[in-house]
Design a protein around this motif. Structure first.
Motif, PDB file in Angstrom:
ATOM      1  N   GLY A 142       0.799  -1.226   0.000  1.00 55.20           N
ATOM      2  CA  GLY A 142       0.000   0.000   0.000  1.00 55.20           C
ATOM      3  C   GLY A 142       0.827   1.269   0.000  1.00 55.20           C
ATOM      4  N   LYS A 143       2.143   1.133  -0.039  1.00 49.93           N
ATOM      5  CA  LYS A 143       3.034   2.296   0.011  1.00 49.93           C
ATOM      6  C   LYS A 143       3.494   2.702  -1.388  1.00 49.93           C
ATOM      7  CE  LYS A 143       3.122   2.131   4.556  1.00 49.93           C
ATOM      8  NZ  LYS A 143       2.435   3.152   5.378  1.00 49.93           N
ATOM      9  N   THR A 144       4.128   3.865  -1.478  1.00 50.52           N
ATOM     10  CA  THR A 144       4.729   4.341  -2.720  1.00 50.52           C
ATOM     11  C   THR A 144       6.237   4.139  -2.630  1.00 50.52           C
ATOM     12  OG1 THR A 144       2.996   5.987  -3.087  1.00 50.52           O
ATOM     13  CG2 THR A 144       5.079   6.323  -4.237  1.00 50.52           C
ATOM     14  N   VAL A 145       6.776   3.416  -3.591  1.00 48.53           N
ATOM     15  CA  VAL A 145       8.193   3.067  -3.583  1.00 48.53           C
ATOM     16  C   VAL A 145       8.902   3.771  -4.738  1.00 48.53           C
ATOM     17  CG1 VAL A 145       9.869   1.195  -3.795  1.00 48.53           C
ATOM     18  CG2 VAL A 145       7.737   0.832  -2.524  1.00 48.53           C
ATOM     19  N   ALA A 146       9.952   4.495  -4.418  1.00 52.63           N
ATOM     20  CA  ALA A 146      10.734   5.206  -5.433  1.00 52.63           C
ATOM     21  C   ALA A 146      11.929   4.371  -5.870  1.00 52.63           C
ATOM     22  CB  ALA A 146      11.229   6.542  -4.882  1.00 52.63           C
ATOM     23  N   THR A 147      12.278   4.499  -7.123  1.00 53.20           N
ATOM     24  CA  THR A 147      13.535   3.982  -7.636  1.00 53.20           C
ATOM     25  C   THR A 147      13.924   4.853  -8.822  1.00 53.20           C
ATOM     26  OG1 THR A 147      14.763   1.969  -8.193  1.00 53.20           O
ATOM     27  CG2 THR A 147      12.646   2.289  -9.296  1.00 53.20           C
ATOM     28  N   THR A 148      15.061   4.565  -9.417  1.00 51.76           N
ATOM     29  CA  THR A 148      15.575   5.405 -10.506  1.00 51.76           C
ATOM     30  C   THR A 148      15.284   4.776 -11.857  1.00 51.76           C
ATOM     31  OG1 THR A 148      17.334   6.162  -9.021  1.00 51.76           O
ATOM     32  CG2 THR A 148      17.630   6.577 -11.379  1.00 51.76           C
ATOM     33  N   THR A 149      14.800   5.588 -12.781  1.00 52.44           N
ATOM     34  CA  THR A 149      14.496   5.121 -14.129  1.00 52.44           C
ATOM     35  C   THR A 149      15.721   4.444 -14.750  1.00 52.44           C
ATOM     36  OG1 THR A 149      12.902   6.908 -14.460  1.00 52.44           O
ATOM     37  CG2 THR A 149      13.752   5.842 -16.431  1.00 52.44           C
ATOM     38  N   GLY A 150      15.501   3.278 -15.329  1.00 49.35           N
ATOM     39  CA  GLY A 150      16.578   2.569 -16.004  1.00 49.35           C
ATOM     40  C   GLY A 150      17.349   1.612 -15.123  1.00 49.35           C
ATOM     41  N   THR A 151      16.952   1.478 -13.853  1.00 49.41           N
ATOM     42  CA  THR A 151      17.620   0.546 -12.948  1.00 49.41           C
ATOM     43  C   THR A 151      16.773  -0.704 -12.772  1.00 49.41           C
ATOM     44  OG1 THR A 151      16.628   1.453 -10.926  1.00 49.41           O
ATOM     45  CG2 THR A 151      18.660   2.480 -11.711  1.00 49.41           C
TER      46      THR A 151
END
Length: 296
Positions: A142-151
């Motif tokens: 239910g959370k929002t998880v960030a990561t970097t585009t292209g990884t």
């Protein structure tokens, strides 16, 4: 080293190989281009004004010193910032001669580029705000998880058996500092990425104590310097340079410098101890992809 390179060149010519190698390229132009990252933790980052530094940047500088010696002329080093999205194409098309960031060596990428023997074995982890209450993968539901585009980090998270049944929303930063900003600003509840990159961004945050790295190790990934495929001259030179640094103890000194000591610009410590996985890679230098590593 020079004799080895000459011998290899002769062998290639003897087989009639049509091959444009990096050594010939830089010998003719007098310029070599290093791909660097703006915010890849202590591996590769900018100091501003076109200046870049870090663990992998220093290793690449040693490799390029050897390339300069082999070219028998002074080489101008140009620094080309790359992102997770464009780093592989820029190596493939010759814009970048050697990429010195935080790239995972995996089987898919090995179809397009080559990797120098592993210099760092990464553990993918989760960074959260210290007061978030999140301590495990299961709590990302239910959370929002960030990561970097292209990884590959979110794919790694989704494939992890601990994430079975865990539903979360993805949000992408254009680079690692942008992804950390998503966490810092509250637009994301967690940032999934290589542990060294998480630690590096936390160390340079306005208030490092506001963040922490939590949860299980999601995957173990070999991180390596990237070069073009089918360039055995540069591959041999780069591998020999790294192996020499390991044998002489210089690699261990660089680890202490970049991960255990205060680093610029804020003189903060990343505080990342040498892992057993990285030490094992140094003890047996290889360019195996992550698929050959046993997941913890």
């Amino acid at each position: 080293m020079k004799l080895k390179l000459v011998a290899l060149s002769v062998a290639l010519l003897a087989t009639g190989a049509a091959f444009a190698d990096t050594l010939s390229k830089v010998k003719a132009s007098g310029v070599v281009t290093m791909g660097v990252r703006d915010s890849s933790g202590a591996l590769s980052y900018t100091l501003g004004d076109g200046k870049y530094t870090g663990y992998h940047v220093e290793i690449c500088q040693r490799i390029l010193a050897g390339l300069e010696k082999a070219a028998e002329r002074k080489l101008e080093i140009k620094y080309q910032p790359v992102t997770s999205q464009n780093r592989i194409p820029l190596v493939q098309n010759g814009t970048v001669d050697i990429e010195c960031g935080s790239t995972t060596n995996n089987a898919t990428r090995q179809k397009d580029v080559a990797f120098v023997v592993t210099t760092f074995v990464e553990e993918v982890r989760i960074a959260v705000k210290a007061n978030s209450g999140i301590t495990s993968v299961a709590q990302l539901s239910g959370k929002t998880v960030a990561t970097t585009t292209g990884t590959t980090s979110v794919q790694t998270l989704r494939k992890n058996k601990r994430a079975t049944g865990v539903e979360f929303k993805e949000i992408f930063g254009k680079d690692h500092s942008d992804s950390f900003l998503l966490l810092e600003s509250g637009r994301a509840d967690a940032f999934v990425m290589d542990g060294s990159i998480l630690a590096g961004n936390i160390a340079t945050a306005k208030k490092p104590s506001d963040f922490k790295i939590v949860g299980e190790v999601l995957s173990v990934e070999p991180i390596a310097i990237m070069i073009r495929k089918d360039d055995p001259l540069l591959k041999r030179l780069a591998d020999d340079t790294v192996k020499g640094m390991i044998k002489s103890g210089e690699m261990n000194k660089l680890w202490t410098k970049w991960f255990l000591s205060p680093i610029p610009p804020k003189n903060t410590k990343v505080g990342l101890a040498l892992s057993a996985s990285t030490k094992a890679a140094w003890d047996n230098p290889n360019d195996k992809p992550m698929e050959e590593y046993v997941q913890k």
